[in-house]
Enzyme design. Structure first.
Site, mmCIF file in Angstrom:
data_model
loop_
_atom_site.group_PDB
_atom_site.id
_atom_site.type_symbol
_atom_site.label_atom_id
_atom_site.label_comp_id
_atom_site.label_asym_id
_atom_site.label_seq_id
_atom_site.Cartn_x
_atom_site.Cartn_y
_atom_site.Cartn_z
ATOM 1 N N CYS A 161 0.853 -1.194 0.000
ATOM 2 C CA CYS A 161 0.000 0.000 0.000
ATOM 3 C C CYS A 161 0.891 1.246 0.000
ATOM 4 C CB CYS A 161 -0.861 -0.036 1.259
ATOM 5 S SG CYS A 161 -1.856 1.420 1.548
ATOM 6 N N HIS A 189 5.351 5.469 2.553
ATOM 7 C CA HIS A 189 5.679 6.654 3.377
ATOM 8 C C HIS A 189 6.714 6.316 4.447
ATOM 9 C CE1 HIS A 189 2.830 9.358 1.632
ATOM 10 N NE2 HIS A 189 1.795 8.584 1.879
ATOM 11 N N HIS A 248 0.157 -4.183 5.812
ATOM 12 C CA HIS A 248 -1.073 -4.145 6.615
ATOM 13 C C HIS A 248 -2.320 -4.500 5.810
ATOM 14 C CE1 HIS A 248 -0.637 -0.147 4.809
ATOM 15 N NE2 HIS A 248 -1.937 -0.203 4.689
ATOM 16 N N CYS A 265 -7.574 -2.641 3.513
ATOM 17 C CA CYS A 265 -7.217 -1.211 3.569
ATOM 18 C C CYS A 265 -7.661 -0.449 2.343
ATOM 19 C CB CYS A 265 -5.714 -1.044 3.789
ATOM 20 S SG CYS A 265 -5.125 0.643 3.587
HETATM 21 ZN ZN LIG Z 1 -3.084 0.684 3.236
#
Ligand SMILES: [Zn+2]
Ligand SMILES: [Zn+2]
Length: 363
Positions: free
Chosen positions: A39, A44, A60, A162
């Site tokens: 993701c 980041h 995640h 997510c």
């Molecule tokens: Zn995510």
């Protein structure tokens, strides 16, 4: 077991054997990971945009099998197929749980509690959520685990942890977009496409996709966008949106790009009484908003974390939508990579080449 560990920002992850994870304690579940999608939130941390103590373990958007349960776990049993995400299903007892907002549960799970250790015995900080999905096994609180039907393919299911829920949930749960509203989605990547799916599901029209790449706008149309605006090519993108909405501007705007400039542009695309929902993790401060925009136009600027989902209700619902052919998940998957090649998956996402790349643990 093996895991992909970040030792230094802007350096490749190190796939290391000999990693260990704690056995499940009270209220915890150990999961054998089958698939974890990469993701943008992971990136980041890899680039240091969001600082974290290292060594660290990310990942995640995870699906797998319950391997072991700790004392007092009633939600799942060994062998159950589950997804693990970052949004808690809640304690069921606090104010927020009682009003149906379990994602604000006061017992929200503390982020980053290390459960894994590398081969040298150093604890690994959990990054981008308390999941630890880039390891063959992980141990998490049962509140982060959602059981899903056995016949739901796990490589598709992990997306519900997510990306899909963040985009779809922002529209359906947070904004509660009514039928016949106009919707703009700024940024049509792995999250934005799901805001588009949510808008279509809610009966919105027009559904306007905004991005800088024609290729992404083409995909947005395949996901149900009715109109497109290329921010780079359109001379006045705000006017273009107004022209598409009878001169009024959009009723709802979803900003999935992690950029304060995109939030400003998106807000300008909203009309009188319009609501702008920020989804993408942007760094920096918002500026150049005038009080008059809020006072005389009654505009709202708000956000949605993790799609404001009620995970134990919304994730199984989205799984059933997929199984009924009413939610696109297959089309979100760009490629599969074994854990050993995780750095290729990360690089392709960084370059903007991928919607979702999936790390496979199943042999
Ligand atoms: Zn995510
Ligand atoms: Zn609660």
């Amino acid at each position: 077991m093996k895991a992909a560990i970040l030792y230094e920002v802007n350096k490749p992850l190190v796939v290391e054997d000999g990693v260990t994870v704690d056995s499940p304690g009270k209220g915890e579940v150990k999961v054998k990971v089958a698939f974890t999608a990469v993701c943008h939130s992971d990136l980041h941390f890899f680039t240091g945009d969001i600082p974290s103590p290292l060594p660290g373990l990310a990942g995640h958007e995870t699906a797998g099998y319950v391997d072991e349960i700790g004392e007092g776990v009633t939600k799942v049993k060994k062998g159950d197929t589950v997804i693990i995400g970052t949004v808690t299903s809640g304690c069921g007892q606090c104010y927020y749980c009682k009003i149906g907002k379990p994602h604000y549960c006061v017992e929200r799970i503390a982020f980053g509690r290390p459960k894994h250790k590398n081969a040298k015995g150093q604890p690994l900080t959990l990054m981008a959520g308390p999941v630890g999905g880039f390891a063959e096994y992980t141990t998490v609180p049962q509140e982060l685990v959602t059981p899903i039907p056995k016949n739901m393919p796990l490589d598709k299911a992990c997306l519900l942890a997510c990306g899909v829920t963040s985009g779809f949930g922002a529209v359906v749960n947070r904004a509660r977009v009514p039928a016949m509203s106009s919707v703009v989605v700024v940024g049509t990547g792995g999250v934005g496409l799901n805001s588009i799916q949510g808008a279509v599901f809610s009966g919105a029209y027009p559904v306007i996709a905004v991005d800088v790449l024609d290729s992404k706008l083409k995909t947005a149309k395949e996901f149900g966008a009715t109109h497109t605006v290329n921010l780079k090519k359109e001379k006045d993108p705000v006017k273009a949106v107004q022209d598409m909405t009878n001169g009024r501007g959009a009723d709802y705007v979803f900003v999935t790009v992690g950029s304060v400039d995109a939030i400003r542009t998106g807000f300008s695309m909203s009309g009188v009484m319009g609501m702008t929902v920020v989804i993408g993790l942007a760094q920096g401060n918002l500026k150049d908003f005038t009080p008059l925009e809020f006072i005389f136009n009654e505009k709202t600027l708000t956000g949605a974390g993790g799609g404001s989902i009620r995970s134990s209700i919304d994730i199984p619902f989205l799984a059933s939508l997929y199984q009924a052919g009413r939610l696109k998940l297959d089309e979100l998957i760009t490629a599969y990579y074994p854990l050993e090649r995780i750095n290729e998956a990360v690089d392709s996402l960084k370059k903007g080449e991928a919607l979702r790349n999936i790390i496979t643990f199943e042999k």
